[in-house]
Design a protein around this motif. Structure first.
Motif, PDB file in Angstrom:
ATOM      1  N   ILE A 101     -10.752   0.704  -1.172  1.00  0.00           N
ATOM      2  CA  ILE A 101     -10.274  -0.399  -0.317  1.00  0.00           C
ATOM      3  C   ILE A 101      -8.986   0.017   0.385  1.00  0.00           C
ATOM      4  N   TYR A 102      -8.062   0.642  -0.362  1.00  0.00           N
ATOM      5  CA  TYR A 102      -6.836   1.141   0.263  1.00  0.00           C
ATOM      6  C   TYR A 102      -7.167   2.163   1.350  1.00  0.00           C
ATOM      7  N   ALA A 103      -8.151   3.021   1.069  1.00  0.00           N
ATOM      8  CA  ALA A 103      -8.534   4.053   2.045  1.00  0.00           C
ATOM      9  C   ALA A 103      -9.084   3.420   3.320  1.00  0.00           C
ATOM     10  N   LEU A 104      -9.904   2.372   3.169  1.00  0.00           N
ATOM     11  CA  LEU A 104     -10.431   1.666   4.343  1.00  0.00           C
ATOM     12  C   LEU A 104      -9.293   1.118   5.200  1.00  0.00           C
ATOM     13  N   ALA A 159     -12.519  -3.730   6.120  1.00  0.00           N
ATOM     14  CA  ALA A 159     -11.710  -3.756   4.889  1.00  0.00           C
ATOM     15  C   ALA A 159     -11.603  -5.179   4.346  1.00  0.00           C
ATOM     16  N   ALA A 160     -11.496  -6.165   5.236  1.00  0.00           N
ATOM     17  CA  ALA A 160     -11.386  -7.568   4.806  1.00  0.00           C
ATOM     18  C   ALA A 160     -12.616  -7.997   4.026  1.00  0.00           C
ATOM     19  N   ILE A 161     -13.783  -7.542   4.460  1.00  0.00           N
ATOM     20  CA  ILE A 161     -15.035  -7.924   3.800  1.00  0.00           C
ATOM     21  C   ILE A 161     -15.077  -7.391   2.372  1.00  0.00           C
ATOM     22  N   PHE A 162     -14.714  -6.122   2.193  1.00  0.00           N
ATOM     23  CA  PHE A 162     -14.776  -5.523   0.865  1.00  0.00           C
ATOM     24  C   PHE A 162     -13.612  -5.990  -0.016  1.00  0.00           C
ATOM     25  N   GLY A 195      -1.416  -4.243   2.597  1.00  0.00           N
ATOM     26  CA  GLY A 195      -1.083  -3.560   3.840  1.00  0.00           C
ATOM     27  C   GLY A 195      -0.005  -2.503   3.631  1.00  0.00           C
ATOM     28  N   ILE A 196       1.010  -2.855   2.837  1.00  0.00           N
ATOM     29  CA  ILE A 196       2.079  -1.894   2.531  1.00  0.00           C
ATOM     30  C   ILE A 196       1.516  -0.717   1.743  1.00  0.00           C
ATOM     31  N   LYS A 197       0.631  -1.017   0.776  1.00  0.00           N
ATOM     32  CA  LYS A 197       0.055   0.051  -0.025  1.00  0.00           C
ATOM     33  C   LYS A 197      -0.882   0.932   0.803  1.00  0.00           C
ATOM     34  N   ALA A 198      -1.576   0.336   1.755  1.00  0.00           N
ATOM     35  CA  ALA A 198      -2.429   1.130   2.640  1.00  0.00           C
ATOM     36  C   ALA A 198      -1.585   2.063   3.507  1.00  0.00           C
ATOM     37  N   GLY A 252      -5.453   9.876   0.268  1.00  0.00           N
ATOM     38  CA  GLY A 252      -4.285   9.112  -0.161  1.00  0.00           C
ATOM     39  C   GLY A 252      -4.668   7.767  -0.759  1.00  0.00           C
ATOM     40  N   GLY A 253      -5.618   7.075  -0.134  1.00  0.00           N
ATOM     41  CA  GLY A 253      -6.052   5.777  -0.638  1.00  0.00           C
ATOM     42  C   GLY A 253      -6.684   5.881  -2.012  1.00  0.00           C
ATOM     43  N   VAL A 254      -7.587   6.844  -2.177  1.00  0.00           N
ATOM     44  CA  VAL A 254      -8.276   7.015  -3.462  1.00  0.00           C
ATOM     45  C   VAL A 254      -7.282   7.381  -4.564  1.00  0.00           C
ATOM     46  N   LEU A 255      -6.385   8.341  -4.288  1.00  0.00           N
ATOM     47  CA  LEU A 255      -5.402   8.746  -5.290  1.00  0.00           C
ATOM     48  C   LEU A 255      -4.470   7.595  -5.650  1.00  0.00           C
ATOM     49  N   LEU A 256      -4.078   6.828  -4.642  1.00  0.00           N
ATOM     50  CA  LEU A 256      -3.178   5.690  -4.889  1.00  0.00           C
ATOM     51  C   LEU A 256      -3.846   4.673  -5.816  1.00  0.00           C
ATOM     52  N   GLY A 257      -5.122   4.366  -5.546  1.00  0.00           N
ATOM     53  CA  GLY A 257      -5.845   3.422  -6.386  1.00  0.00           C
ATOM     54  C   GLY A 257      -5.985   3.908  -7.818  1.00  0.00           C
TER      55      GLY A 257
END
Length: 284
Positions: A17-20, A203-206, A223-226, A244-249
């Protein structure tokens, strides 16, 4: 061991979700060199568009999804035209302040229209869970990861193989030179915002499917985390946003499971600082 696998799967779901979200951020920054801090709030608008379409107007889920994506794309175009285009030659700080202003404007409009109470996000689709080695993987998790990977590949092909993609790379490199070569800078940046904001709609849907409730401030912290994920992976890089999104999650979920939910955000941002100290341009 099972607990670790479940945590990693949960982290991959959150990270997707962060990656999206980060793909939309990095798309705009990579081409227009603008930090669109209103991106998270465009995601919030997309989520409310789904809620209104399904629960208030009674539209079918597929129609609601398409409407949400279209509204987010149109909102991105409108914000670019009204707020960012007049500042094309302004210092970066002016654009940054304007982006924060647009973010608060969208949040407060949502508060006026929908109120401060959270609203249930409708079930748009159901995907059965999959069992893998005694661990159940939620269908939404699989769908989120698959859609994120497909979008990343599609964006990469679009940027590198199409005429508009070449125009975007030219504008990113040098706006003045691109204009001298006959490229419409305004049109190219508008298309960039449209694509980035349409990704916010996806992204909103998921996000809504994963968290089931939304409120006017829904897009603020994600949004900040993305944005953090985009910087972490290398802002401007499409594969970097995905990584970056996947690693952050994954880091966030591991922190919540093995350390403390109270420390999770601090650890995430601390890892970002550490990475930027060692490699200021991000991982990629």
């Amino acid at each position: 061991m099972t607990r670790l696998i479940e945590t990693l799967i949960s982290g991959l779901s959150l990270g997707s979700i962060y990656a999206l979200m980060a793909l939309g951020y990095t798309m705009v920054y990579g081409i227009a060199k603008m930090l669109n801090f209103a991106h998270g709030d465009i995601i919030m608008v997309g989520a409310y568009a789904v809620v209104t379409s399904v629960l208030t107007l009674g539209m079918p889920p597929l129609v609601a999804i398409l409407i949400s994506i279209a509204i987010c794309a149109l909102l991105g175009i409108t914000v670019e035209f009204l707020a960012y285009r007049p500042l094309r030659q302004a210092p970066p700080l002016a654009v940054l302040i304007t982006a924060i202003g647009v973010s608060y404007l969208l949040q407060n409009l949502a508060l006026l229209i929908y109120g401060s109470e959270q609203k249930a996000f409708p079930v748009l689709f159901t995907i059965p869970s999959v069992e893998l080695g005694g661990v159940y993987i939620d269908g939404i998790t699989i769908a989120t990861m698959a859609v994120t990977a497909i979008i990343m590949v599609g964006l990469s092909l679009f940027i590198n193989r199409t005429r508009m993609g070449k125009a975007m790379r030219a504008v990113s490199e040098d706006k003045e030179a691109a204009e001298l070569m006959g490229i419409s800078v305004n049109r190219t940046i508008t298309v960039t915002f449209a694509i980035g904001s349409a990704l916010a709609g996806v992204a909103a849907i998921f996000y809504g499917a994963a968290y089931t409730y939304i409120r006017p401030t829904t897009g603020a912290m994600p949004g900040i985390k993305a944005f953090t994920a985009a910087v972490f992976g290398g802002i401007g890089s499409i594969p970097g946003a995905m990584l970056g999104g996947v690693l952050l999650g994954v880091i966030e979920q591991l922190s919540k499971t093995y350390i403390s939910t109270l420390w999770a955000d601090a650890i995430v941002f601390g890892v970002l600082v550490a990475v930027l100290v060692v490699k200021p341009t991000g991982l990629l």
